[in-house]
Design a protein around this motif. Structure first.
Motif, short mmCIF file in Angstrom:
data_model
loop_
_atom_site.label_atom_id
_atom_site.label_comp_id
_atom_site.label_asym_id
_atom_site.label_seq_id
_atom_site.Cartn_x
_atom_site.Cartn_y
_atom_site.Cartn_z
N THR A 86 0.83 -1.21 0.00
CA THR A 86 0.00 0.00 0.00
C THR A 86 0.86 1.26 0.00
OG1 THR A 86 -1.62 -1.25 1.28
CG2 THR A 86 -1.93 1.13 1.20
N TYR A 137 -8.35 -2.44 -7.04
CA TYR A 137 -8.01 -2.30 -5.62
C TYR A 137 -8.25 -0.85 -5.21
CZ TYR A 137 -5.62 -3.02 -1.26
OH TYR A 137 -5.34 -3.11 0.07
N ASN A 141 -7.13 -8.90 -7.80
CA ASN A 141 -8.06 -8.70 -6.70
C ASN A 141 -9.10 -7.68 -7.18
OD1 ASN A 141 -9.35 -8.25 -4.28
ND2 ASN A 141 -7.63 -7.27 -3.25
N ASP A 155 0.82 -4.14 -10.19
CA ASP A 155 0.59 -4.63 -8.83
C ASP A 155 0.59 -6.16 -8.89
OD1 ASP A 155 -0.47 -5.45 -6.41
OD2 ASP A 155 -1.94 -3.83 -6.30
N TYR A 179 0.08 -10.74 -5.64
CA TYR A 179 -0.32 -12.16 -5.58
C TYR A 179 0.50 -13.02 -6.55
CZ TYR A 179 -4.23 -10.20 -2.99
OH TYR A 179 -4.99 -9.52 -2.06
N SER A 214 4.44 -7.80 -2.17
CA SER A 214 4.07 -7.77 -0.74
C SER A 214 4.41 -9.08 -0.06
CB SER A 214 2.58 -7.50 -0.59
OG SER A 214 2.19 -7.66 0.76
N LYS A 259 1.36 -11.16 1.50
CA LYS A 259 0.67 -12.24 0.77
C LYS A 259 1.53 -13.49 0.71
CE LYS A 259 -1.89 -8.76 -0.20
NZ LYS A 259 -3.08 -8.46 0.56
N LYS A 291 2.97 -5.71 7.27
CA LYS A 291 3.05 -4.57 6.35
C LYS A 291 4.47 -4.37 5.81
CE LYS A 291 0.11 -2.37 5.32
NZ LYS A 291 -0.98 -2.54 4.32
#
Ligand code: PMP
Ligand code: GLN
Length: 384
Positions: A100, A124, A173, A201, A204, A232, A235, A243
């Motif tokens: 994020t 998202y 997502n 992004d 995933y 990330s 995930k 985070k």
């Protein structure tokens, strides 16, 4: 307390995120929470031990602004190993406080007032507000229903001299769709010889099923030269609460992002970065993820097959869309709330992922859950 002045909102249309709303409702009524995307099973004890060790060893002060070098090196090695691409850990990789923060910094660094960004919906929820805060304008294209594939002629028609950025997200997502090699080639084609940058992004990246290859921009060298890749560990290592994420991008682009990142958080969590750097060395820790989550998807869909919900295939992520048009013509938000309160299973409506709240009578269910949770939830869904 009473504030006497007038507040002119910078985000007048933003309410509370749907993830907070539905998780809040699930907790309030004691429903099984398949709404917000997060695992309900324990994470690796080895990873917990590594964080503890680094804390005990005294790694508790500020990390370097771009992130711990050992972690940037581990990410560069993994990208080379997986995609055959070379990112310089010194200048082309940055650790962020979750994906994020990475997304926010990329958009803030790139979008000037008057610029346009193309977002493909459903999307998202953090992309558009960041563009708006920068004084940019969002142009929206919709994925084609029910395949949730990109309408490239439409995306192309939105591009003009003000277009600064295109956002993509694969695996996607909330739909669970994935981009194909043909999609990436089309994106490469329409952005070639332009000043448009891509924000890809890929949080995933390891949650992809049926033996399909994750089509990263990193496989397409010329596209990667004008792209930001967002990742990330929340995930990949089931640690959404930690985070910790990252950005990969060419040095010139990354230099601008770092200018923003240093004033947003300066640096992210130190002991976790060291621990993740060590944990990444064992490839099994991420290579086993497709099989792990595919089993959960198959268990959940196998059980829900006996219900009146229609299954929309999920090819990646830990989300499963279910179409309820055979059950009700209520709006997605109303139906999601009713199923949470009356039946005790919380999901997320897809309409909040569209700027115009497009309603296709589909709900998103998170299957990053134990078998027990999934079986119980599916049993309930079969009674609706
Ligand atoms: N992008 C997408 C598509 C996501 O689903 C998420 C997870 N909420 C994020 C970004 C943000 O990831 P993080 O939790 O690492 O900030
Ligand atoms: N990515 C998660 C989801 O889509 C949660 C994100 C969040 O809570 N902000 O549900």
């Amino acid at each position: 307390m009473k504030f006497q002045g007038h507040v002119k909102s910078r985000l007048p249309n933003a309410g509370t995120s749907i993830f907070a709303v539905m998780s809040g409702l699930a907790n309030e009524v004691g429903a099984i929470n398949l709404s917000q995307g997060f695992p309900d099973f324990p994470i690796s004890m080895e990873l917990v031990e590594l964080v503890n060790q680094y804390m005990h060893k005294g790694f508790n002060q500020y990390a370097p602004m771009p992130g711990v070098l050992a972690l940037r090196e581990a990410i560069a090695a993994k990208a080379f190993d997986t995609f055959g691409i070379t990112y310089d850990p010194a200048t082309e990789i940055n650790i962020t406080a979750g994906a994020t923060e990475g997304i926010f910094c990329v958009i803030t660094a790139m979008i000037h007032p008057g610029d346009e960004a193309v977002i493909i919906e459903p999307a998202y929820d953090s992309y558009a507000p960041a563009v708006e805060l920068c004084g940019g304008t969002v142009r929206y294209s919709s994925l084609m229903v029910p395949s949730y594939s990109v309408n490239w002629p439409e995306v192309k028609s939105l591009i003009n001299s003000r277009t600064k950025m295109i956002m993509i997200n694969t695996p996607h997502n909330p739909t669970g769709s994935v981009l194909s090699a043909a999609d990436l080639k089309e994106l490469d084609h329409i952005t070639r010889n332009s000043n448009i940058v891509v924000m890809s992004d890929e949080v995933y990246e390891h949650l992809i099923f049926d033996g399909t290859r994750h089509e990263s921009v990193c496989y397409y060298p010329e596209l990667a030269e004008r792209s930001f890749v967002i990742g990330s560990f929340g995930k990949t290592f089931h640690t959404t609460g930690w985070k910790t994420g990252f950005i990969m991008a060419p040095a010139v682009l990354m230099a601008e992002v770092r200018k923003v990142h240093q004033f947003v958080v300066f640096a992210s969590n130190t002991p976790i970065q060291y621990a993740v750097a060590d944990y990444l060395k064992n490839k099994e820790n991420y290579l086993q993820l497709p099989a792990f989550y595919q089993q959960k998807r198959d268990l959940f869909t196998g059980l829900v097959k006996g219900s009146r919900f229609k299954i929309i295939p999920s090819y990646g992520t830990y989300f499963q869309l279910l179409d309820y048009s055979a059950i009700s013509d209520e709006k997605e938000m109303d139906f999601a709330v009713r199923v949470t309160k009356e039946f005790g299973v919380a999901s997320v409506p897809v309409s909040p992922f569209y700027h115009d709240k497009q309603d296709n009578h589909v709900l998103r269910f998170c299957f990053a859950k134990t078998e027990k949770t999934l079986i119980k939830a599916a049993e309930i869904l079969c009674t609706i």
